[in-house]
Design a protein around this motif. Structure first.
Motif, PDB file in Angstrom:
ATOM      1  N   THR A   6      -8.078  -6.054 -11.016  1.00 37.09           N
ATOM      2  CA  THR A   6      -8.552  -6.533 -12.299  1.00 37.09           C
ATOM      3  C   THR A   6      -9.689  -5.648 -12.785  1.00 37.09           C
ATOM      4  N   THR A   7      -9.600  -5.216 -14.031  1.00 33.14           N
ATOM      5  CA  THR A   7     -10.675  -4.440 -14.643  1.00 33.14           C
ATOM      6  C   THR A   7     -11.188  -5.221 -15.840  1.00 33.14           C
ATOM      7  N   ASP A   8     -12.213  -4.711 -16.467  1.00 35.09           N
ATOM      8  CA  ASP A   8     -12.751  -5.365 -17.662  1.00 35.09           C
ATOM      9  C   ASP A   8     -11.743  -5.361 -18.797  1.00 35.09           C
ATOM     10  N   MET A   9     -10.833  -4.379 -18.812  1.00 33.64           N
ATOM     11  CA  MET A   9      -9.925  -4.215 -19.939  1.00 33.64           C
ATOM     12  C   MET A   9      -8.614  -4.972 -19.776  1.00 33.64           C
ATOM     13  N   THR A  10      -8.082  -5.008 -18.598  1.00 33.22           N
ATOM     14  CA  THR A  10      -6.773  -5.606 -18.385  1.00 33.22           C
ATOM     15  C   THR A  10      -6.536  -5.757 -16.889  1.00 33.22           C
ATOM     16  N   THR A  11      -5.387  -6.253 -16.514  1.00 34.14           N
ATOM     17  CA  THR A  11      -5.040  -6.398 -15.112  1.00 34.14           C
ATOM     18  C   THR A  11      -3.845  -5.501 -14.807  1.00 34.14           C
ATOM     19  N   TYR A  12      -3.942  -4.807 -13.697  1.00 34.96           N
ATOM     20  CA  TYR A  12      -2.865  -3.935 -13.228  1.00 34.96           C
ATOM     21  C   TYR A  12      -2.416  -4.413 -11.867  1.00 34.96           C
ATOM     22  N   LEU A  13      -1.267  -3.932 -11.442  1.00 36.34           N
ATOM     23  CA  LEU A  13      -0.766  -4.232 -10.105  1.00 36.34           C
ATOM     24  C   LEU A  13      -0.738  -2.949  -9.294  1.00 36.34           C
ATOM     25  N   VAL A  14      -1.305  -2.971  -8.113  1.00 36.42           N
ATOM     26  CA  VAL A  14      -1.266  -1.847  -7.199  1.00 36.42           C
ATOM     27  C   VAL A  14      -0.064  -2.053  -6.285  1.00 36.42           C
ATOM     28  N   HIS A  15       0.805  -1.056  -6.226  1.00 36.53           N
ATOM     29  CA  HIS A  15       2.054  -1.169  -5.465  1.00 36.53           C
ATOM     30  C   HIS A  15       2.052  -0.252  -4.245  1.00 36.53           C
ATOM     31  N   PRO A  16       2.132  -0.810  -3.043  1.00 41.20           N
ATOM     32  CA  PRO A  16       2.351   0.027  -1.867  1.00 41.20           C
ATOM     33  C   PRO A  16       3.806   0.502  -1.886  1.00 41.20           C
ATOM     34  N   VAL A  17       4.208   1.261  -0.904  1.00 39.41           N
ATOM     35  CA  VAL A  17       5.618   1.632  -0.789  1.00 39.41           C
ATOM     36  C   VAL A  17       6.418   0.343  -0.622  1.00 39.41           C
ATOM     37  N   ASP A  18       7.471   0.218  -1.377  1.00 35.53           N
ATOM     38  CA  ASP A  18       8.334  -0.965  -1.399  1.00 35.53           C
ATOM     39  C   ASP A  18       8.929  -1.258  -0.016  1.00 35.53           C
ATOM     40  N   ARG A  19       9.075  -2.545   0.302  1.00 37.41           N
ATOM     41  CA  ARG A  19       9.598  -2.957   1.616  1.00 37.41           C
ATOM     42  C   ARG A  19      10.993  -2.407   1.910  1.00 37.41           C
ATOM     43  N   VAL A  20      11.860  -2.349   0.890  1.00 45.05           N
ATOM     44  CA  VAL A  20      13.207  -1.796   1.106  1.00 45.05           C
ATOM     45  C   VAL A  20      13.099  -0.314   1.455  1.00 45.05           C
ATOM     46  N   ALA A  21      12.266   0.411   0.714  1.00 45.03           N
ATOM     47  CA  ALA A  21      12.066   1.832   1.002  1.00 45.03           C
ATOM     48  C   ALA A  21      11.473   2.011   2.401  1.00 45.03           C
ATOM     49  N   LEU A  22      10.505   1.159   2.763  1.00 49.00           N
ATOM     50  CA  LEU A  22       9.893   1.261   4.088  1.00 49.00           C
ATOM     51  C   LEU A  22      10.927   1.090   5.192  1.00 49.00           C
ATOM     52  N   LYS A  23      11.821   0.144   5.019  1.00 50.49           N
ATOM     53  CA  LYS A  23      12.866  -0.086   6.026  1.00 50.49           C
ATOM     54  C   LYS A  23      13.708   1.176   6.202  1.00 50.49           C
ATOM     55  N   GLU A  24      14.055   1.820   5.090  1.00 54.29           N
ATOM     56  CA  GLU A  24      14.833   3.057   5.142  1.00 54.29           C
ATOM     57  C   GLU A  24      14.019   4.198   5.747  1.00 54.29           C
ATOM     58  N   LEU A  25      12.757   4.321   5.314  1.00 51.38           N
ATOM     59  CA  LEU A  25      11.902   5.413   5.791  1.00 51.38           C
ATOM     60  C   LEU A  25      11.609   5.321   7.281  1.00 51.38           C
ATOM     61  N   ARG A  26      11.670   4.132   7.832  1.00 56.15           N
ATOM     62  CA  ARG A  26      11.408   3.967   9.262  1.00 56.15           C
ATOM     63  C   ARG A  26      12.578   4.466  10.109  1.00 56.15           C
ATOM     64  N   PRO A 130     -14.142   4.139  -7.566  1.00 52.06           N
ATOM     65  CA  PRO A 130     -13.369   3.026  -8.120  1.00 52.06           C
ATOM     66  C   PRO A 130     -13.494   2.870  -9.635  1.00 52.06           C
ATOM     67  N   GLU A 131     -14.689   3.026 -10.176  1.00 52.57           N
ATOM     68  CA  GLU A 131     -14.877   2.840 -11.621  1.00 52.57           C
ATOM     69  C   GLU A 131     -14.102   3.889 -12.407  1.00 52.57           C
ATOM     70  N   ALA A 132     -14.173   5.139 -11.960  1.00 52.50           N
ATOM     71  CA  ALA A 132     -13.451   6.217 -12.639  1.00 52.50           C
ATOM     72  C   ALA A 132     -11.943   6.032 -12.502  1.00 52.50           C
ATOM     73  N   LEU A 133     -11.509   5.538 -11.354  1.00 51.65           N
ATOM     74  CA  LEU A 133     -10.092   5.289 -11.134  1.00 51.65           C
ATOM     75  C   LEU A 133      -9.592   4.172 -12.049  1.00 51.65           C
ATOM     76  N   GLU A 134     -10.349   3.103 -12.159  1.00 56.69           N
ATOM     77  CA  GLU A 134      -9.986   2.007 -13.063  1.00 56.69           C
ATOM     78  C   GLU A 134      -9.925   2.503 -14.505  1.00 56.69           C
ATOM     79  N   ALA A 135     -10.906   3.300 -14.901  1.00 58.59           N
ATOM     80  CA  ALA A 135     -10.936   3.829 -16.267  1.00 58.59           C
ATOM     81  C   ALA A 135      -9.736   4.732 -16.534  1.00 58.59           C
ATOM     82  N   ALA A 136      -9.348   5.536 -15.560  1.00 60.00           N
ATOM     83  CA  ALA A 136      -8.197   6.425 -15.727  1.00 60.00           C
ATOM     84  C   ALA A 136      -6.899   5.625 -15.862  1.00 60.00           C
ATOM     85  N   CYS A 137      -6.786   4.519 -15.130  1.00 62.81           N
ATOM     86  CA  CYS A 137      -5.591   3.662 -15.254  1.00 62.81           C
ATOM     87  C   CYS A 137      -5.554   3.007 -16.629  1.00 62.81           C
ATOM     88  N   ALA A 138      -6.706   2.525 -17.090  1.00 63.25           N
ATOM     89  CA  ALA A 138      -6.777   1.917 -18.419  1.00 63.25           C
ATOM     90  C   ALA A 138      -6.429   2.943 -19.489  1.00 63.25           C
TER      91      ALA A 138
END
Length: 166
Positions: A6-26, A130-138
């Motif tokens: 959550t930032t002051d401007m909006t909310t984003y979702l941080v996505h790790p590598v997807d579980r299906v992809a992880l199963k394949e990558l393993r 973190p602040e610069a990263l949030e600003a870049a995403c916004a």
């Protein structure tokens, strides 16, 4: 699994590598190589499955991962020349995924890359903290052409995670 950022401007979702992809990558990575688990004696590897650093003694694997290729396949687009793959660390076995919220691995220089809905790169931005990263995403998502944002490590160019609109 995703984690909210959550930032002051909006909310984003941080996505790790997807579980299906992880199963394949393993088993086989995105370069077609068999995955070879190792015991991490030192700890500190940035794990893309749970978005934390490894602990000494954990079983991990270094695999080749093509995040834009996988996203493009899911959305039916062709990333063309932007289809790249690179090394990422993951747990050798299934893990619980990310815990908590906020921006993982935000304590160093990062590159925020923006991609269009057609899978083409729209630009990137070098940030630190973190602040610069949030600003870049916004900033990225202020552009209606941006469909996906990737955060990458500067020192090796490795994919860390995707940031999506909520």
């Amino acid at each position: 699994m995703t984690t909210d950022m959550t930032t002051d401007m909006t909310t984003y979702l941080v996505h790790p590598v997807d579980r299906v992809a992880l199963k394949e990558l393993r088993v086989i990575d995105d370069a077609g190589r068999e995955t070879v688990p190792v015991t991490d004696d030192e700890g500190g590897a940035p794990l893309r499955c749970c978005l934390r650093r490894s602990e000494p003694g954990e079983r991990i694997a270094l695999v080749s991962y093509a995040p834009l290729r996988r996203w493009a396949a899911e959305t039916g687009v062709d990333p063309g020349a932007y289809d790249e793959q690179g090394p990422v660390f993951i747990h050798a076995e299934e893990c619980a995924g990310p815990e908590g919220d906020g921006l993982p691995f935000a304590d160093a220089h990062r590159t925020v890359r923006r991609y269009s809905g057609e899978g083409h790169i729209l630009g990137g931005r070098l940030v630190k903290g973190p602040e610069a990263l949030e600003a870049a995403c916004a900033e990225a998502y202020a552009d209606p052409e941006v469909a996906v944002v990737h955060v990458r490590a500067v020192e090796y160019g490795c994919f860390l995670y995707a940031v999506g609109r909520r």
